[in-house]
Design an enzyme around this catalytic site. Structure first.
Site, PDB file in Angstrom:
ATOM      1  N   ASP A  87       0.879  -1.156   0.000  1.00 54.85           N
ATOM      2  CA  ASP A  87       0.000   0.000   0.000  1.00 54.85           C
ATOM      3  C   ASP A  87       0.924   1.215   0.000  1.00 54.85           C
ATOM      4  O   ASP A  87       2.112   1.101   0.321  1.00 54.85           O
ATOM      5  CB  ASP A  87      -0.890  -0.062   1.251  1.00 54.85           C
ATOM      6  CG  ASP A  87      -2.007   0.966   1.192  1.00 54.85           C
ATOM      7  OD1 ASP A  87      -2.141   1.635   0.154  1.00 54.85           O
ATOM      8  OD2 ASP A  87      -2.747   1.088   2.185  1.00 54.85           O
ATOM      9  N   ASP A 122      -3.032   7.314  -3.644  1.00 53.85           N
ATOM     10  CA  ASP A 122      -4.385   7.860  -3.741  1.00 53.85           C
ATOM     11  C   ASP A 122      -4.729   8.680  -2.495  1.00 53.85           C
ATOM     12  O   ASP A 122      -4.021   8.630  -1.491  1.00 53.85           O
ATOM     13  CB  ASP A 122      -5.407   6.730  -3.922  1.00 53.85           C
ATOM     14  CG  ASP A 122      -5.333   5.695  -2.802  1.00 53.85           C
ATOM     15  OD1 ASP A 122      -4.217   5.398  -2.351  1.00 53.85           O
ATOM     16  OD2 ASP A 122      -6.392   5.190  -2.376  1.00 53.85           O
TER      17      ASP A 122
END
Ligand SMILES: [Zn+2]
Length: 541
Positions: A87, A122
């Site tokens: 991530d 993001d």
């Protein structure tokens, strides 16, 4: 194509995802690895627990260990030879508001350490945000997603394009539409953690369904931060293929014991209701008395066993064509899950389009919630679009479902068959026999062996919504066909008077003659005589 779908049920699927390290089977849970405080070494997760892949956070790695993972490679650094997903720091943005890293750096870093699956930087939407703030997270994430393709230099890494928008469903739609047009191999749905913490599984169903309907369906979908086994079945049924769980370790630290039906605090338990290698031979009291570190490891390991077992059950359910039944079972664990299950009905047609129509097993129908099943929608749509009654028939004879299936082989129907045989051939040729049955509605006699019209078990007594659904299906059918007469054999005990009421109403509106014979009023012989007289009378009129 890196993702191959092997089996499907509802929107759930068993798939093979090819990464540069190896092929992994979905639905799959990535345990979250935090190298600083890891209760179970990653190597053991694969060898002892069977986890083929793990996820770790590239942002934390870079902050704490800088170049070391780049030099030795991520797999060596974690001592894990399965697939590794990273991530990018989005979760830290959600918790701390911002991170001191930019997308160029984090993309480059994930390439340098050699992630198998990697994520762009993001901006998570979160829960407590205004529409304007949510819009900003969507457009900024999209801007970065577009810019990303100029940054990447390696083609052997699977990149994740996250969908944002949170509970603002229109934004999820917009985000998924735009993300789906970019050549990502995997998509993820961002920030559902807070939605789940607020027990809004119904909102989660809307979010997942909206993402699914607007993304290329053949790409795998990851649900970020969804690590509790009670909701795996619901999420898989809605089309999520990948999950990650930090919860197994976080819960362990808080003394919480996960099960597929909810969470218990260790102190609340009198029994360990699990037979995993950890639980089989001990008691809650003995675990509570362990030193803190040992206790955390015990709970973390148990939590992982439970997650893994539930994913295996889900995979078996997909293979057996019983995912709906499995989701129903889990939904009874919490009203919020049941609310979410009811929400699935809103997406019935989309699910029907992508779910197989022939399965290995029959359908178990418990109550009106099951009306949302794709098998029910499939039959309804097919009957409407592709079926017309035999041209010679003028009288519709409606017979209630029999206990035995197929209906035309049931004893009750045998007697009616004899009545029809008794009659003049010219007369009986004009009669069209249809059954009415839960949950499918109206079933023409000649179709009653088509799957799953005879391959289902229904709980009785039927609930009001199910009776109403069936009655409405009959009414719609009468409305779109051209019979002169409708004769209803009616069983008020099972069906109340709703079938009779709706049939009479639609017949009156369309100028169709309507007659009914009550099957529970008298003995079989009298009923059959009355039926014969009614049919004869219809013909002579
Ligand atoms: Zn256990």
């Amino acid at each position: 194509m890196s993702f191959e779908i092997k089996e499907k049920d509802l929107l759930g699927r068993i798939g093979k995802l090819k990464t540069k390290t190896g092929v992994i089977e979905t639905p799959l849970l990535f345990p979250v690895i935090n190298p600083s405080i890891q209760p179970i070494p990653p190597k053991r997760l694969k060898a002892e627990f069977g986890f083929e892949a793990v996820i770790t956070n590239a942002y934390i790695l870079k902050k704490r260990f800088q170049d070391k993972p780049c030099t030795v490679g991520l797999h060596n650094f974690l001592d894990f030879d399965g697939a590794i997903m990273t991530d990018s720091g989005a979760y830290q943005i959600l918790v701390y508001g911002n991170v001191d890293i930019n997308q160029t750096e984090i993309v480059k870093y994930q390439e340098q350490i050699g992630s198998d699956i990697a994520t762009i930087l993001d901006i998570p939407t979160g829960w407590q945000v205004t529409l304007e703030q949510a819009e900003e997270t969507v457009s900024e994430t999209l801007k970065r997603a577009k810019a990303f393709f100029k940054l990447k230099t390696r083609d052997d890494i699977l990149w994740v394009g996250p969908v944002q928008g949170g509970r603002h469903i229109d934004l999820v739609r917009k985000s998924a539409c735009a993300m789906g047009k970019l050549p990502f191999q995997i998509h993820a749905l961002g920030s559902p953690t807070e939605v789940m913490e607020n027990y809004r599984y119904d909102v989660l169903v809307d979010m997942i369904a909206t993402a699914k309907m607007n993304l290329p369906i053949e790409r795998p979908l990851h649900l970020f931060g969804a690590g509790h086994p009670t909701m795996f079945a619901l999420a898989v049924a809605m089309g999520c293929d990948l999950f990650d769980s930090a919860a197994y370790a976080l819960y362990a630290r808080e003394g919480r014991y996960m099960t597929e039906n909810g969470t218990w605090r260790l102190g609340e338990l009198d029994y360990l209701h699990c037979q995993c290698p950890k639980c089989a031979s001990t008691t809650p009291k003995a675990v509570l008395e362990m030193p803190q570190k040992e206790k955390v490891t015990f709970l973390a390991e148990h939590n992982l066993y439970v997650c893994n077992a539930e994913l295996r059950r889900i995979k078996q359910a997909i293979k057996d064509g019983r995912l709906w039944e499995h989701v129903e079972m889990r939904a009874h664990a919490h009203p919020a899950l049941f609310t979410a299950l009811k929400k699935i009905g809103n997406y019935g047609n989309f699910i029907e389009k992508h779910s197989p129509t022939i399965k290995r097993s029959g359908v178990f129908f418990s109550d009106s919630v099951g009306l949302a099943r794709p098998e029910v929608a499939h039959f309804r749509n097919r009957l409407k679009q592709r079926y017309s009654p035999p041209k010679t028939t003028k009288i519709l004879l409606l017979i209630p479902q029999t206990r035995k299936k197929p209906f035309h082989k049931a004893q009750e129907f045998n007697k009616i068959k004899q009545v029809l045989r008794h009659m003049d051939k010219k007369v009986s040729a004009k009669i069209h026999v249809c059954f009415y049955a839960a949950p499918f509605g109206l079933i023409p006699l000649e179709l009653d062996e088509v799957y799953p019209l005879s391959q289902h078990e229904t709980a009785s007594p039927l609930d009001h919504e199910t009776r109403a659904y069936v009655a409405n299906q009959i009414s719609d059918y009468i409305d779109r066909t051209q019979y002169d007469t409708v004769v209803l054999l009616q069983d008020e005990q099972q069906w109340s008077d709703i079938v009779k009421r709706l049939c009479r109403k639609i017949c009156r509106e369309n100028g169709i003659d309507f007659k009914h014979v009550n099957v529970k009023a008298e003995g079989t012989k009298t009923i059959l005589t009355r039926l014969e007289m009614t049919l004869q009378k219809c013909m002579s009129e």
